[in-house]
Design a protein around this motif. Structure first.
Motif, PDB file in Angstrom:
ATOM      1  N   ALA A  19     -44.984  47.695 112.607  1.00  9.67           N
ATOM      2  CA  ALA A  19     -44.445  47.617 111.243  1.00  9.67           C
ATOM      3  C   ALA A  19     -45.293  46.752 110.320  1.00  9.67           C
ATOM      4  CB  ALA A  19     -43.012  47.094 111.295  1.00  9.67           C
ATOM      5  N   GLY A  20     -45.911  45.717 110.838  1.00  9.70           N
ATOM      6  CA  GLY A  20     -46.719  44.830 109.997  1.00  9.70           C
ATOM      7  C   GLY A  20     -48.176  45.223 109.886  1.00  9.70           C
ATOM      8  N   LYS A  21     -48.530  46.404 110.410  1.00 12.18           N
ATOM      9  CA  LYS A  21     -49.933  46.826 110.410  1.00 12.18           C
ATOM     10  C   LYS A  21     -50.198  48.060 109.557  1.00 12.18           C
ATOM     11  CE  LYS A  21     -50.524  45.329 115.248  1.00 12.18           C
ATOM     12  NZ  LYS A  21     -50.889  45.799 116.604  1.00 12.18           N
ATOM     13  N   ILE A  22     -49.158  48.844 109.306  1.00 11.47           N
ATOM     14  CA  ILE A  22     -49.367  50.126 108.633  1.00 11.47           C
ATOM     15  C   ILE A  22     -48.836  50.070 107.202  1.00 11.47           C
ATOM     16  CG2 ILE A  22     -49.348  51.444 110.772  1.00 11.47           C
ATOM     17  CD1 ILE A  22     -46.464  52.142 110.294  1.00 11.47           C
ATOM     18  N   PRO A  23     -49.337  50.941 106.325  1.00  9.30           N
ATOM     19  CA  PRO A  23     -48.892  50.925 104.919  1.00  9.30           C
ATOM     20  C   PRO A  23     -47.466  51.417 104.783  1.00  9.30           C
ATOM     21  CG  PRO A  23     -50.324  52.793 105.321  1.00  9.30           C
ATOM     22  CD  PRO A  23     -50.365  51.959 106.566  1.00  9.30           C
ATOM     23  N   SER A  24     -46.926  51.287 103.603  1.00 10.61           N
ATOM     24  CA  SER A  24     -45.594  51.792 103.304  1.00 10.61           C
ATOM     25  C   SER A  24     -45.722  53.147 102.610  1.00 10.61           C
ATOM     26  CB  SER A  24     -44.849  50.809 102.396  1.00 10.61           C
ATOM     27  OG  SER A  24     -45.574  50.600 101.193  1.00 10.61           O
ATOM     28  N   GLN A  25     -44.599  53.765 102.329  1.00 11.72           N
ATOM     29  CA  GLN A  25     -44.570  54.942 101.467  1.00 11.72           C
ATOM     30  C   GLN A  25     -43.662  54.628 100.290  1.00 11.72           C
ATOM     31  OE1 GLN A  25     -42.105  58.388 102.377  1.00 11.72           O
ATOM     32  NE2 GLN A  25     -41.471  57.455 104.326  1.00 11.72           N
ATOM     33  N   GLY A  26     -43.721  55.468  99.266  1.00 12.09           N
ATOM     34  CA  GLY A  26     -42.904  55.250  98.085  1.00 12.09           C
ATOM     35  C   GLY A  26     -41.639  56.078  98.086  1.00 12.09           C
ATOM     36  N   ASP A  27     -40.863  55.928  97.025  1.00 13.57           N
ATOM     37  CA  ASP A  27     -39.596  56.645  96.929  1.00 13.57           C
ATOM     38  C   ASP A  27     -39.703  57.916  96.087  1.00 13.57           C
ATOM     39  OD1 ASP A  27     -39.978  55.431  94.486  1.00 13.57           O
ATOM     40  OD2 ASP A  27     -37.910  54.724  94.278  1.00 13.57           O
ATOM     41  N   ARG A  28     -40.908  58.279  95.712  1.00  9.61           N
ATOM     42  CA  ARG A  28     -41.115  59.477  94.891  1.00  9.61           C
ATOM     43  C   ARG A  28     -42.539  59.995  95.064  1.00  9.61           C
ATOM     44  NH1 ARG A  28     -40.629  55.809  89.521  1.00  9.61           N
ATOM     45  NH2 ARG A  28     -39.339  54.685  91.014  1.00  9.61           N
ATOM     46  N   ALA A  29     -42.743  61.257  94.678  1.00  6.54           N
ATOM     47  CA  ALA A  29     -44.090  61.830  94.721  1.00  6.54           C
ATOM     48  C   ALA A  29     -44.976  61.113  93.701  1.00  6.54           C
ATOM     49  CB  ALA A  29     -44.031  63.323  94.414  1.00  6.54           C
ATOM     50  N   PRO A  30     -46.265  60.961  93.965  1.00  6.30           N
ATOM     51  CA  PRO A  30     -46.992  61.417  95.145  1.00  6.30           C
ATOM     52  C   PRO A  30     -47.075  60.368  96.255  1.00  6.30           C
ATOM     53  CG  PRO A  30     -48.539  60.604  93.535  1.00  6.30           C
ATOM     54  CD  PRO A  30     -47.179  60.412  92.939  1.00  6.30           C
ATOM     55  N   TRP A  31     -46.241  59.345  96.170  1.00  6.05           N
ATOM     56  CA  TRP A  31     -46.286  58.258  97.149  1.00  6.05           C
ATOM     57  C   TRP A  31     -45.364  58.494  98.338  1.00  6.05           C
ATOM     58  CZ3 TRP A  31     -50.278  55.448  95.672  1.00  6.05           C
ATOM     59  CH2 TRP A  31     -50.584  55.380  94.299  1.00  6.05           C
TER      60      TRP A  31
END
Length: 496
Positions: free
Chosen positions: A444-456
């Motif tokens: 969990a502390g090594k990988i990026p996050s994603q967003g709550d909408r496109a394009p993220w």
């Protein structure tokens, strides 16, 4: 000393890297590129893993490339067959000549002033790394550490007098005939190893802390076998691929909308395979389907060896190792000559290389995925990853095609630098991978996050991605294009 300069560098010669090379040659034929592979052979995962029974956990009509039909009658294929398929693809398309083996990338640093990546590369046993420059970086290194898998700390492990193995580092020609084997784990590797070892071993025990959903699938594809009698191979492949994509998506979405229904169906199917007297607590997870990956077993091979008594399942926590086996929290001891720690992977981005932008280290954990391909604030770079709810190559093919579109757009508009930006920082973040699997939680502390909408947002939806990545607008307002003044480095312009 001159520094070689290429247009594109692909890191990794596995399933994704060879596929990326094909798409680059097709869609960007004028680009000079090379594939840097740290190991001495191509194939990636399918060359590294050599444990008994190694196979795909997805059907090969969707795990295969979108440009090369899978013609083997096995829909769920063994590792050597998949490795040969990758090798054939490389040889048939002139990709083999582009691969530089034993070229391990140590670091990559982006220069905004030169709009160029500079990589430090260790070649074989050479003492000093060499520098190679490129404009675009395509990282096809997968998501786990090749050097070793994840092995928990087991109390008393040094006391064990038998053989202890992690499947990722399987000993060559290891003979387990007539031996008591304990496989720790319940994921894809464990459910593959148990039936594969059951015929030669004295007995195989799958020791799991908690159960996993397991479903039996046909090893072959009778529909495709029938259609091959009348239709060209390409048509058969396309039809099977379309059908299986629809089935995968339907199963996943049904699991999300009606998890209780899907759970009942999966448990009922497992019960039918195992028999009325089998204790179903060993195959009744506490979580809903697709909160973690569902394991597929070809022709019910795991269920068969359990039903025949060649293997057994124990659901219990480990207290520690003894000289002759494993002691459980309940006090029971499992005798073992061989203990296999099928306990998962160590997640790792970028193949372990360090990445920097203008000399400042880039922290992927502080970034956010863009279209599931690029990373916020990281210029001219793509990270090719597959789906977690469907076949890896479905997304890998789309990602490589998209990056080729991006390169061509930049050439057409005279731009040399492209960076995903979220200037307002208005996008809410969420975990990049929506699974509760242990290997994901550990990273969990090594990988990026994603967003709550496109394009993220990472949609994990092939049809949505197909429309967005193959046909969607490249200049969407989130990609920041620029063309820094060219500062020519010393370079070797010879084509590769």
């Amino acid at each position: 000393m001159s520094v070689e300069h290429l247009d594109v560098l692909i890191i990794g010669a596995g399933l994704s890297g060879v596929g990326a090379a094909y798409h680059l040659m097709k869609h960007c034929p004028s680009k000079r590129f090379a594939i840097l592979e740290g190991r001495a052979a191509l194939g990636g995962t399918w060359d590294l893993f050599r444990y008994p029974g190694i196979r795909s956990d997805s059907d090969m009509f969707t795990l295969g490339y979108n440009f090369k039909p899978w013609t083997n009658p096995l829909a769920i294929a063994d590792g050597p067959s998949i490795r040969r398929y990758i090798e054939e693809t490389a040889q048939e398309n002139g990709i083999q000549e582009k691969i530089r083996f034993e070229h391990k990338v140590l670091s990559a640093d982006w220069s905004t002033e030169q709009a160029t990546w500079t990589l430090q590369v260790q070649r074989g046993d050479e003492t000093e790394p060499v520098s190679i420059r490129c404009q675009h970086l395509l990282m096809c290194t997968g998501y786990y550490r090749y050097e070793a898998g994840y092995t928990p700390e087991f109390k008393g492990r040094e006391q064990f007098q038998g053989t202890f193995i992690h499947p990722q580092l399987w000993p060559e020609n290891f003979d387990y005939s007539g031996k008591q084997v304990v496989v720790i784990g319940s994921g894809a590797t464990a459910v593959t190893l148990v039936p594969a070892m059951a015929d030669k071993a004295k007995h195989v025990t799958m020791l799991q802390r908690s159960p996993t959903y397991v479903v039996s699938l046909p090893e072959g594809d009778s529909i495709s076998a029938f259609l091959r009698r009348f239709l060209p191979e390409t048509w058969v492949y396309r039809l099977a691929r379309t059908r299986n994509v629809a089935m995968q998506m339907g199963f996943f979405n049904l699991s999300r909308v009606w998890p209780s229904l899907v759970r009942k169906v999966l448990l009922r199917l497992a019960k039918r395979e195992l028999g009325a007297d089998f204790d179903m607590r060993h195959f009744s997870p506490s979580y809903n389907p697709w909160d973690e990956r569902v394991c597929a077993v070809p022709n019910g091979d795991l269920f068969n060896v359990l039903r025949e008594g060649k293997a057994s399942v124990v659901t219990e926590h480990i207290d520690g190792f003894t000289a002759t086996g494993i002691r459980l929290k309940s006090g029971q001891e499992l005798p073992a000559d061989v203990i296999i720690s099928a306990t998962g992977l160590e997640l790792q981005l970028f193949g372990g290389m360090s990445v920097a932008v203008d000399g400042v280290p880039f922290d992927a954990a502080q970034s956010m995925g863009y279209r599931g391909i690029m990373l916020r604030d990281l210029p001219n770079a793509a990270v090719v990853l597959g789906y977690t709810n469907a076949s890896w190559t479905l997304k890998a093919d789309l990602s490589s095609e998209y990056f080729c579109r991006l390169i061509n757009h930049m050439d057409a508009t005279g731009m040399r630098q492209c960076t995903p930006r979220d200037a307002a920082r208005a996008v809410k973040t969420a975990p990049f991978l929506d699974l509760a699997s242990g290997y994901i939680q550990r990273a969990a502390g090594k990988i990026p996050s994603q967003g709550d909408r496109a394009p993220w947002k990472l949609y994990q939806n092939y049809l949505f991605d197909l429309a967005l990545l193959r046909y969607g607008k490249v200049a969407d307002g989130y990609l920041q294009f620029s063309s820094p003044q060219v500062v020519k480095p010393t370079e070797n312009a010879a084509a590769v």
